[in-house]
Design a protein around this motif. Structure first.
Motif, PDB file in Angstrom:
ATOM      1  N   ILE A  27       0.841  -1.196   0.000  1.00 16.65           N
ATOM      2  CA  ILE A  27       0.000   0.000   0.000  1.00 16.65           C
ATOM      3  C   ILE A  27       0.877   1.246   0.000  1.00 16.65           C
ATOM      4  CG2 ILE A  27      -0.179   0.032   2.532  1.00 16.65           C
ATOM      5  CD1 ILE A  27      -3.131   0.976   2.138  1.00 16.65           C
ATOM      6  N   ASP A  28       0.390   2.317  -0.589  1.00 17.45           N
ATOM      7  CA  ASP A  28       1.153   3.560  -0.658  1.00 17.45           C
ATOM      8  C   ASP A  28       1.478   4.105   0.725  1.00 17.45           C
ATOM      9  OD1 ASP A  28       0.940   3.508  -3.417  1.00 17.45           O
ATOM     10  OD2 ASP A  28      -0.762   4.891  -3.469  1.00 17.45           O
ATOM     11  N   GLU A  29       2.666   4.679   0.843  1.00 15.28           N
ATOM     12  CA  GLU A  29       3.058   5.330   2.089  1.00 15.28           C
ATOM     13  C   GLU A  29       2.161   6.528   2.377  1.00 15.28           C
ATOM     14  OE1 GLU A  29       6.789   8.007   3.824  1.00 15.28           O
ATOM     15  OE2 GLU A  29       7.052   6.795   2.021  1.00 15.28           O
ATOM     16  N   THR A  30       1.785   7.270   1.342  1.00 17.22           N
ATOM     17  CA  THR A  30       0.978   8.475   1.497  1.00 17.22           C
ATOM     18  C   THR A  30      -0.230   8.421   0.572  1.00 17.22           C
ATOM     19  OG1 THR A  30       1.992   9.796  -0.283  1.00 17.22           O
ATOM     20  CG2 THR A  30       3.129   9.758   1.852  1.00 17.22           C
ATOM     21  N   THR A  31      -1.125   9.360   0.768  1.00 17.67           N
ATOM     22  CA  THR A  31      -2.200   9.542  -0.197  1.00 17.67           C
ATOM     23  C   THR A  31      -1.612  10.012  -1.526  1.00 17.67           C
ATOM     24  OG1 THR A  31      -2.480  11.801   0.620  1.00 17.67           O
ATOM     25  CG2 THR A  31      -3.948  10.117   1.532  1.00 17.67           C
ATOM     26  N   VAL A  32      -2.372   9.849  -2.589  1.00 14.39           N
ATOM     27  CA  VAL A  32      -1.961  10.369  -3.893  1.00 14.39           C
ATOM     28  C   VAL A  32      -1.880  11.890  -3.794  1.00 14.39           C
ATOM     29  CG1 VAL A  32      -2.674  10.631  -6.303  1.00 14.39           C
ATOM     30  CG2 VAL A  32      -2.927   8.423  -5.153  1.00 14.39           C
ATOM     31  N   ARG A  33      -0.745  12.448  -4.226  1.00 13.52           N
ATOM     32  CA  ARG A  33      -0.490  13.876  -4.090  1.00 13.52           C
ATOM     33  C   ARG A  33      -0.912  14.623  -5.352  1.00 13.52           C
ATOM     34  NH1 ARG A  33       5.730  12.952  -3.332  1.00 13.52           N
ATOM     35  NH2 ARG A  33       5.138  11.656  -5.123  1.00 13.52           N
ATOM     36  N   ASN A  34      -0.973  15.927  -5.238  1.00 12.72           N
ATOM     37  CA  ASN A  34      -1.324  16.746  -6.394  1.00 12.72           C
ATOM     38  C   ASN A  34      -0.365  16.510  -7.550  1.00 12.72           C
ATOM     39  OD1 ASN A  34      -3.694  18.266  -5.587  1.00 12.72           O
ATOM     40  ND2 ASN A  34      -2.376  19.334  -4.129  1.00 12.72           N
ATOM     41  N   ARG A  35       0.920  16.369  -7.256  1.00 10.86           N
ATOM     42  CA  ARG A  35       1.887  16.141  -8.336  1.00 10.86           C
ATOM     43  C   ARG A  35       1.641  14.804  -9.029  1.00 10.86           C
ATOM     44  NH1 ARG A  35       7.553  16.614  -6.954  1.00 10.86           N
ATOM     45  NH2 ARG A  35       7.030  17.915  -5.168  1.00 10.86           N
ATOM     46  N   ASP A  36       1.227  13.792  -8.276  1.00  8.43           N
ATOM     47  CA  ASP A  36       0.918  12.489  -8.859  1.00  8.43           C
ATOM     48  C   ASP A  36      -0.302  12.584  -9.765  1.00  8.43           C
ATOM     49  OD1 ASP A  36       2.937  11.389  -7.159  1.00  8.43           O
ATOM     50  OD2 ASP A  36       1.471  11.238  -5.546  1.00  8.43           O
ATOM     51  N   LEU A 196       3.311   3.945   7.099  1.00  7.36           N
ATOM     52  CA  LEU A 196       2.299   4.777   6.457  1.00  7.36           C
ATOM     53  C   LEU A 196       2.202   6.133   7.154  1.00  7.36           C
ATOM     54  CD1 LEU A 196       1.466   1.869   5.540  1.00  7.36           C
ATOM     55  CD2 LEU A 196      -0.854   2.776   5.353  1.00  7.36           C
ATOM     56  N   ARG A 197       1.939   7.167   6.362  1.00  5.22           N
ATOM     57  CA  ARG A 197       1.797   8.516   6.892  1.00  5.22           C
ATOM     58  C   ARG A 197       0.393   9.053   6.620  1.00  5.22           C
ATOM     59  NH1 ARG A 197       6.888  10.854   7.984  1.00  5.22           N
ATOM     60  NH2 ARG A 197       8.632   9.599   7.205  1.00  5.22           N
ATOM     61  N   GLN A 198      -0.056   9.894   7.553  1.00  6.12           N
ATOM     62  CA  GLN A 198      -1.312  10.631   7.382  1.00  6.12           C
ATOM     63  C   GLN A 198      -2.503   9.716   7.122  1.00  6.12           C
ATOM     64  OE1 GLN A 198      -1.977  13.654   7.937  1.00  6.12           O
ATOM     65  NE2 GLN A 198      -0.037  14.715   7.986  1.00  6.12           N
ATOM     66  N   VAL A 199      -2.552   8.573   7.783  1.00  3.29           N
ATOM     67  CA  VAL A 199      -3.709   7.705   7.566  1.00  3.29           C
ATOM     68  C   VAL A 199      -4.951   8.221   8.273  1.00  3.29           C
ATOM     69  CG1 VAL A 199      -2.506   5.571   7.004  1.00  3.29           C
ATOM     70  CG2 VAL A 199      -2.861   6.182   9.395  1.00  3.29           C
ATOM     71  N   ILE A 200      -4.797   9.135   9.214  1.00  7.35           N
ATOM     72  CA  ILE A 200      -5.977   9.751   9.817  1.00  7.35           C
ATOM     73  C   ILE A 200      -5.799  11.268   9.882  1.00  7.35           C
ATOM     74  CG2 ILE A 200      -6.509   7.716  11.208  1.00  7.35           C
ATOM     75  CD1 ILE A 200      -5.565   9.350  13.653  1.00  7.35           C
ATOM     76  N   GLY A 201      -6.909  11.958   9.753  1.00  3.93           N
ATOM     77  CA  GLY A 201      -6.960  13.373  10.054  1.00  3.93           C
ATOM     78  C   GLY A 201      -6.454  14.326   8.998  1.00  3.93           C
ATOM     79  N   ASN A 202      -6.086  13.893   7.814  1.00  5.36           N
ATOM     80  CA  ASN A 202      -5.701  14.831   6.758  1.00  5.36           C
ATOM     81  C   ASN A 202      -6.833  14.913   5.740  1.00  5.36           C
ATOM     82  OD1 ASN A 202      -3.944  16.710   5.673  1.00  5.36           O
ATOM     83  ND2 ASN A 202      -2.709  15.214   4.574  1.00  5.36           N
ATOM     84  N   VAL A 203      -7.071  13.824   5.022  1.00  4.18           N
ATOM     85  CA  VAL A 203      -8.236  13.752   4.130  1.00  4.18           C
ATOM     86  C   VAL A 203      -8.876  12.377   4.258  1.00  4.18           C
ATOM     87  CG1 VAL A 203      -7.374  15.431   2.448  1.00  4.18           C
ATOM     88  CG2 VAL A 203      -6.829  13.003   2.140  1.00  4.18           C
ATOM     89  N   VAL A 252      -8.926   4.929  13.935  1.00  7.17           N
ATOM     90  CA  VAL A 252      -8.623   3.943  12.898  1.00  7.17           C
ATOM     91  C   VAL A 252      -9.854   3.128  12.514  1.00  7.17           C
ATOM     92  CG1 VAL A 252      -7.243   1.910  12.332  1.00  7.17           C
ATOM     93  CG2 VAL A 252      -6.202   3.802  13.559  1.00  7.17           C
ATOM     94  N   ALA A 253     -10.723   2.823  13.480  1.00  7.62           N
ATOM     95  CA  ALA A 253     -11.884   1.973  13.210  1.00  7.62           C
ATOM     96  C   ALA A 253     -13.038   2.723  12.554  1.00  7.62           C
ATOM     97  CB  ALA A 253     -12.372   1.336  14.507  1.00  7.62           C
ATOM     98  N   ALA A 254     -12.966   4.040  12.523  1.00  6.05           N
ATOM     99  CA  ALA A 254     -14.108   4.830  12.059  1.00  6.05           C
ATOM    100  C   ALA A 254     -14.397   4.613  10.584  1.00  6.05           C
ATOM    101  CB  ALA A 254     -13.867   6.310  12.326  1.00  6.05           C
ATOM    102  N   ARG A 255     -15.691   4.608  10.255  1.00  8.00           N
ATOM    103  CA  ARG A 255     -16.134   4.408   8.878  1.00  8.00           C
ATOM    104  C   ARG A 255     -17.041   5.569   8.462  1.00  8.00           C
ATOM    105  NH1 ARG A 255     -19.505  -0.721   8.327  1.00  8.00           N
ATOM    106  NH2 ARG A 255     -18.519  -0.995   6.295  1.00  8.00           N
ATOM    107  N   SER A 256     -17.001   5.883   7.195  1.00  8.56           N
ATOM    108  CA  SER A 256     -17.975   6.799   6.622  1.00  8.56           C
ATOM    109  C   SER A 256     -18.228   6.354   5.185  1.00  8.56           C
ATOM    110  CB  SER A 256     -17.476   8.252   6.676  1.00  8.56           C
ATOM    111  OG  SER A 256     -18.536   9.149   6.339  1.00  8.56           O
ATOM    112  N   HIS A 257     -19.024   7.095   4.460  1.00  7.59           N
ATOM    113  CA  HIS A 257     -19.359   6.687   3.099  1.00  7.59           C
ATOM    114  C   HIS A 257     -19.906   7.865   2.313  1.00  7.59           C
ATOM    115  CE1 HIS A 257     -23.096   6.425   5.416  1.00  7.59           C
ATOM    116  NE2 HIS A 257     -23.746   6.613   4.281  1.00  7.59           N
ATOM    117  N   SER A 258     -19.890   7.722   0.997  1.00  6.65           N
ATOM    118  CA  SER A 258     -20.475   8.733   0.123  1.00  6.65           C
ATOM    119  C   SER A 258     -20.746   8.097  -1.235  1.00  6.65           C
ATOM    120  CB  SER A 258     -19.537   9.936  -0.032  1.00  6.65           C
ATOM    121  OG  SER A 258     -20.234  11.042  -0.577  1.00  6.65           O
ATOM    122  N   THR A 259     -21.452   8.808  -2.085  1.00  4.06           N
ATOM    123  CA  THR A 259     -21.759   8.291  -3.410  1.00  4.06           C
ATOM    124  C   THR A 259     -20.525   8.378  -4.307  1.00  4.06           C
ATOM    125  OG1 THR A 259     -22.519  10.469  -4.152  1.00  4.06           O
ATOM    126  CG2 THR A 259     -24.178   8.980  -3.214  1.00  4.06           C
TER     127      THR A 259
END
Length: 275
Positions: A27-36, A196-203, A252-259
């Motif tokens: 799995i990626d270390e970070t979220t996909v960045r703007n440059r990616d 892994l970095r920023q797995v919670i609280g960034n986006v 870490v256990a929290a879930r949400s959802h969207s369309t």
């Protein structure tokens, strides 16, 4: 998997806690960045859901309500404003840009946009189980990727705004946020036990699974892949808007959802290698 502390909202379906066996995955270390994401768009000409629709949702404190690009507020969540011209290149509306944000997580991307990126990159979105296992960093049942304490040794380890930061309980006043970037660079703050970095609280991060609040009651105990039916997709990780004065979904256990076509200024994604 699941909420071992009884802190989740019942509609989110964080229980029962259950054991899951996973095959090895990367799995990626970070979220996909703007440059990616910019490289993906340059290579494919992809037009995002927000660009096609002409607008996306922006947190009220990041845009002037008198800006003519503001189309209106959400009825159910008035701190979210529909802003014409808000998209991944213009995260706070048409007057904003990506200057200095190359290493920040891409936002205003839908589930469909994330899938398109994965197809180009030869990657995939993580399943919810993959995401949670990776985010835990080897600490079973812990609230956060580093343990149970939100601020161990007095250090703020998660990207979570507090009422004192906002100047008032969430959602705060617009003036308290003017000129402050909402997101942090994807590599900011220390990694968890798996790197892994920023797995919670960034986006919030899109996962591959369909969302069903009852899914944990019947999910497979080997590489679960989510509910078979349902229109919404799972989101994990919380965002810079999660706060104790409003919600506690930065756990870490929290879930949400969207369309799959929804977009917002606090939603991004990371990827996994295809099995």
């Amino acid at each position: 998997m699941g909420d071992a502390h009884g802190e989740g909202l019942p509609p989110d379906g964080e229980t029962p806690v259950h054991l899951v066996e996973m095959r090895v995955f990367a799995i990626d270390e970070t979220t996909v960045r703007n440059r990616d994401f910019a490289a993906f768009v340059a290579a494919t000409g992809h037009r995002t859901t927000a660009e096609a629709s002409g607008s996306s949702t922006v947190f009220h404190a990041l845009v002037d309500r008198d800006d003519p690009a503001v189309l209106g507020a959400s009825v159910d969540a008035p701190w979210w404003l529909a802003v014409q011209g808000a998209d991944w290149r213009h995260p706070a509306g048409p007057r904003s840009d990506l200057d200095g944000l190359d290493d920040h997580p891409v936002v205003h991307v839908s589930f469909d946009d994330a899938i398109a990126y994965c197809a180009w990159a030869g990657r995939a979105l993580p399943t919810e189980a993959q995401w949670e296992m990776a985010a835990r960093g080897g600490l079973p049942g812990a609230r956060f990727p580093w343990g149970d304490e939100r601020e161990p040794d007095g250090r703020s380890m998660c990207r979570i705004y507090t009422p004192s930061f906002w100047g008032a309980p969430f959602p705060g006043e617009p003036a308290s946020r003017v000129g402050v970037a909402a997101t942090l660079p994807a590599s900011a703050l220390p990694p968890n036990g798996f790197g892994l970095r920023q797995v919670i609280g960034n986006v919030w991060e899109w996962c591959a699974d369909r969302f069903d609040p009852r899914y944990y009651r019947r999910s497979s105990d080997v590489d679960p892949g989510g509910a078979e039916r349902g229109g919404a997709r799972v989101l994990r990780g919380g965002s810079y808007l999660c706060d104790d004065s409003w919600c506690r979904r930065y756990r870490v256990a929290a879930r949400s959802h969207s369309t799959p076509t929804s977009t917002a200024g606090n939603v991004g994604f990371r990827t996994v290698g295809r099995g």
